[in-house]
Write a protein that holds these residues in place. Structure first.
Motif, PDB file in Angstrom:
ATOM      1  N   PRO A  91       6.795  -3.529  11.572  1.00 27.68           N
ATOM      2  CA  PRO A  91       7.835  -3.149  12.534  1.00 27.68           C
ATOM      3  C   PRO A  91       7.355  -2.025  13.446  1.00 27.68           C
ATOM      4  O   PRO A  91       6.587  -1.146  13.028  1.00 27.68           O
ATOM      5  N   LYS A  92       7.802  -2.049  14.694  1.00 28.57           N
ATOM      6  CA  LYS A  92       7.334  -1.071  15.675  1.00 28.57           C
ATOM      7  C   LYS A  92       7.742   0.348  15.327  1.00 28.57           C
ATOM      8  O   LYS A  92       7.072   1.316  15.683  1.00 28.57           O
ATOM      9  N   SER A  93       8.855   0.496  14.619  1.00 25.38           N
ATOM     10  CA  SER A  93       9.308   1.834  14.239  1.00 25.38           C
ATOM     11  C   SER A  93      10.197   1.741  13.010  1.00 25.38           C
ATOM     12  O   SER A  93      10.643   0.660  12.631  1.00 25.38           O
ATOM     13  N   GLY A  94      10.428   2.909  12.385  1.00 24.95           N
ATOM     14  CA  GLY A  94      11.393   2.980  11.288  1.00 24.95           C
ATOM     15  C   GLY A  94      10.861   2.652   9.915  1.00 24.95           C
ATOM     16  O   GLY A  94      11.597   2.703   8.929  1.00 24.95           O
ATOM     17  N   THR A  95       9.567   2.320   9.806  1.00 24.98           N
ATOM     18  CA  THR A  95       9.002   2.038   8.485  1.00 24.98           C
ATOM     19  C   THR A  95       7.694   2.814   8.321  1.00 24.98           C
ATOM     20  O   THR A  95       7.087   3.248   9.295  1.00 24.98           O
ATOM     21  N   ARG A  96       7.259   2.950   7.069  1.00 33.23           N
ATOM     22  CA  ARG A  96       6.032   3.667   6.743  1.00 33.23           C
ATOM     23  C   ARG A  96       5.232   2.792   5.794  1.00 33.23           C
ATOM     24  O   ARG A  96       5.358   2.872   4.583  1.00 33.23           O
ATOM     25  N   PRO A  97       4.349   1.927   6.355  1.00 34.50           N
ATOM     26  CA  PRO A  97       3.617   0.996   5.495  1.00 34.50           C
ATOM     27  C   PRO A  97       2.760   1.715   4.462  1.00 34.50           C
ATOM     28  O   PRO A  97       2.143   2.749   4.747  1.00 34.50           O
ATOM     29  N   THR A  98       2.732   1.179   3.258  1.00 34.86           N
ATOM     30  CA  THR A  98       1.859   1.695   2.213  1.00 34.86           C
ATOM     31  C   THR A  98       0.410   1.426   2.592  1.00 34.86           C
ATOM     32  O   THR A  98       0.068   0.314   3.003  1.00 34.86           O
ATOM     33  N   SER A  99      -0.445   2.424   2.462  1.00 40.25           N
ATOM     34  CA  SER A  99      -1.852   2.258   2.826  1.00 40.25           C
ATOM     35  C   SER A  99      -2.526   1.232   1.922  1.00 40.25           C
ATOM     36  O   SER A  99      -2.093   0.994   0.785  1.00 40.25           O
ATOM     37  N   ASP A 100      -3.616   0.638   2.419  1.00 36.86           N
ATOM     38  CA  ASP A 100      -4.365  -0.325   1.618  1.00 36.86           C
ATOM     39  C   ASP A 100      -4.847   0.313   0.316  1.00 36.86           C
ATOM     40  O   ASP A 100      -4.833  -0.318  -0.739  1.00 36.86           O
ATOM     41  N   ARG A 101      -5.272   1.580   0.377  1.00 39.07           N
ATOM     42  CA  ARG A 101      -5.777   2.265  -0.823  1.00 39.07           C
ATOM     43  C   ARG A 101      -4.695   2.370  -1.890  1.00 39.07           C
ATOM     44  O   ARG A 101      -4.942   2.077  -3.065  1.00 39.07           O
ATOM     45  N   VAL A 102      -3.504   2.775  -1.472  1.00 36.08           N
ATOM     46  CA  VAL A 102      -2.421   2.930  -2.443  1.00 36.08           C
ATOM     47  C   VAL A 102      -1.951   1.566  -2.928  1.00 36.08           C
ATOM     48  O   VAL A 102      -1.668   1.374  -4.122  1.00 36.08           O
ATOM     49  N   ARG A 103      -1.873   0.594  -2.031  1.00 36.07           N
ATOM     50  CA  ARG A 103      -1.446  -0.749  -2.444  1.00 36.07           C
ATOM     51  C   ARG A 103      -2.429  -1.337  -3.459  1.00 36.07           C
ATOM     52  O   ARG A 103      -2.020  -1.956  -4.443  1.00 36.07           O
ATOM     53  N   GLU A 104      -3.720  -1.123  -3.238  1.00 35.47           N
ATOM     54  CA  GLU A 104      -4.712  -1.609  -4.198  1.00 35.47           C
ATOM     55  C   GLU A 104      -4.543  -0.908  -5.537  1.00 35.47           C
ATOM     56  O   GLU A 104      -4.651  -1.536  -6.596  1.00 35.47           O
ATOM     57  N   ALA A 105      -4.242   0.386  -5.513  1.00 32.98           N
ATOM     58  CA  ALA A 105      -4.010   1.124  -6.767  1.00 32.98           C
ATOM     59  C   ALA A 105      -2.796   0.575  -7.508  1.00 32.98           C
ATOM     60  O   ALA A 105      -2.810   0.428  -8.744  1.00 32.98           O
ATOM     61  N   ILE A 106      -1.730   0.283  -6.770  1.00 33.32           N
ATOM     62  CA  ILE A 106      -0.519  -0.274  -7.378  1.00 33.32           C
ATOM     63  C   ILE A 106      -0.838  -1.574  -8.100  1.00 33.32           C
ATOM     64  O   ILE A 106      -0.466  -1.785  -9.270  1.00 33.32           O
ATOM     65  N   PHE A 107      -1.572  -2.462  -7.424  1.00 36.28           N
ATOM     66  CA  PHE A 107      -1.797  -3.782  -8.014  1.00 36.28           C
ATOM     67  C   PHE A 107      -2.911  -3.774  -9.052  1.00 36.28           C
ATOM     68  O   PHE A 107      -2.919  -4.630  -9.947  1.00 36.28           O
ATOM     69  N   SER A 108      -3.810  -2.816  -8.977  1.00 37.44           N
ATOM     70  CA  SER A 108      -4.771  -2.667 -10.074  1.00 37.44           C
ATOM     71  C   SER A 108      -4.039  -2.292 -11.359  1.00 37.44           C
ATOM     72  O   SER A 108      -4.348  -2.798 -12.444  1.00 37.44           O
ATOM     73  N   THR A 109      -3.045  -1.404 -11.230  1.00 36.64           N
ATOM     74  CA  THR A 109      -2.241  -1.023 -12.395  1.00 36.64           C
ATOM     75  C   THR A 109      -1.442  -2.207 -12.919  1.00 36.64           C
ATOM     76  O   THR A 109      -1.446  -2.493 -14.122  1.00 36.64           O
ATOM     77  N   LEU A 110      -0.759  -2.899 -12.024  1.00 34.69           N
ATOM     78  CA  LEU A 110       0.047  -4.048 -12.459  1.00 34.69           C
ATOM     79  C   LEU A 110      -0.820  -5.140 -13.077  1.00 34.69           C
ATOM     80  O   LEU A 110      -0.442  -5.753 -14.082  1.00 34.69           O
ATOM     81  N   ASP A 111      -1.992  -5.405 -12.492  1.00 36.87           N
ATOM     82  CA  ASP A 111      -2.892  -6.412 -13.053  1.00 36.87           C
ATOM     83  C   ASP A 111      -3.355  -6.002 -14.450  1.00 36.87           C
ATOM     84  O   ASP A 111      -3.402  -6.828 -15.369  1.00 36.87           O
TER      85      ASP A 111
END
Length: 201
Positions: free
Chosen positions: A17-37
């Motif tokens: 979205p052009k405004s109003g959101t704060r996308p999770t960085s690739d680094r943090v997203r990878e950390a999230i899914f490494s934990t879940l995996d």
């Protein structure tokens, strides 16, 4: 633009979205899914992405094998973007993957969804300016709709306090990545503010 990191839709580009959101960085997203995996909490699970924005967190789970993903986002433009991204990922997966976008406030959704245990993974990435009282209300409303062994993630600024965990939901892990802190919780656990590496189960 952002992208799906891994899985069957890996490298697919997603709109933001052009405004109003704060996308999770690739680094943090990878950390999230490494934990879940590592915990075995992705493939075949039912995932709820609250304050979904572009839907990148929930759709990453779908790409990696989640059975069902629900994206909850109240802002019309962001919900439309999430819907388009869901179609992009679903098409990459052959059209059989199920991702639903709900345009509603998080609290309204949690208070009106069927009160039965259903979500295996819940990803909560609210705006950094979301009040702690509202976040606590979200977490209280979430407890009745969790599967017994669910994993719950709250992503917050390092300047934000620890979430106020309600009865029935307790901290199992905290990890900081620069300005971002990931708080992991599970049902029926006792809050432990010193937790740093234990896993739900």
């Amino acid at each position: 633009m952002t992208r799906i990191i891994a899985g069957a839709a890996g490298s697919r580009r997603l709109e933001v979205p052009k405004s109003g959101t704060r996308p999770t960085s690739d680094r943090v997203r990878e950390a999230i899914f490494s934990t879940l995996d590592a915990w075995g909490f992705v493939e075949g699970t039912r995932v709820l992405d609250l304050y979904a924005g572009s839907g990148a967190l929930g759709l990453e789970a779908l790409s990696r094998g989640a059975a069902e993903v629900t994206l909850v986002e109240k802002h019309p433009q962001a919900a439309q973007v999430a819907g388009r991204n869901a179609r992009t990922v679903s098409e990459a997966l052959g059209g059989g993957a199920h991702a639903e976008v709900i345009r509603q406030t998080v609290q309204t959704y949690l208070e009106t969804v069927a009160p039965a245990p259903r979500w295996d993974v819940v990803l909560i990435d609210p705006p950094y300016d979301l009040g702690e009282t509202e976040l606590s209300a979200n977490l209280r409303a979430l407890v009745p709709v969790l599967a017994p062994d669910a994993a719950v993630l709250v992503e917050r600024s390092s300047r934000s306090p620890e979430p106020g965990w309600p009865d029935g939901l307790g901290l199992v892990r905290k990890k900081a990545y620069g300005e971002t802190v990931l708080w992991w919780a599970e049902p029926a656990g006792e809050v432990d503010s010193t937790a740093s590496g234990s896993a739900p189960r």
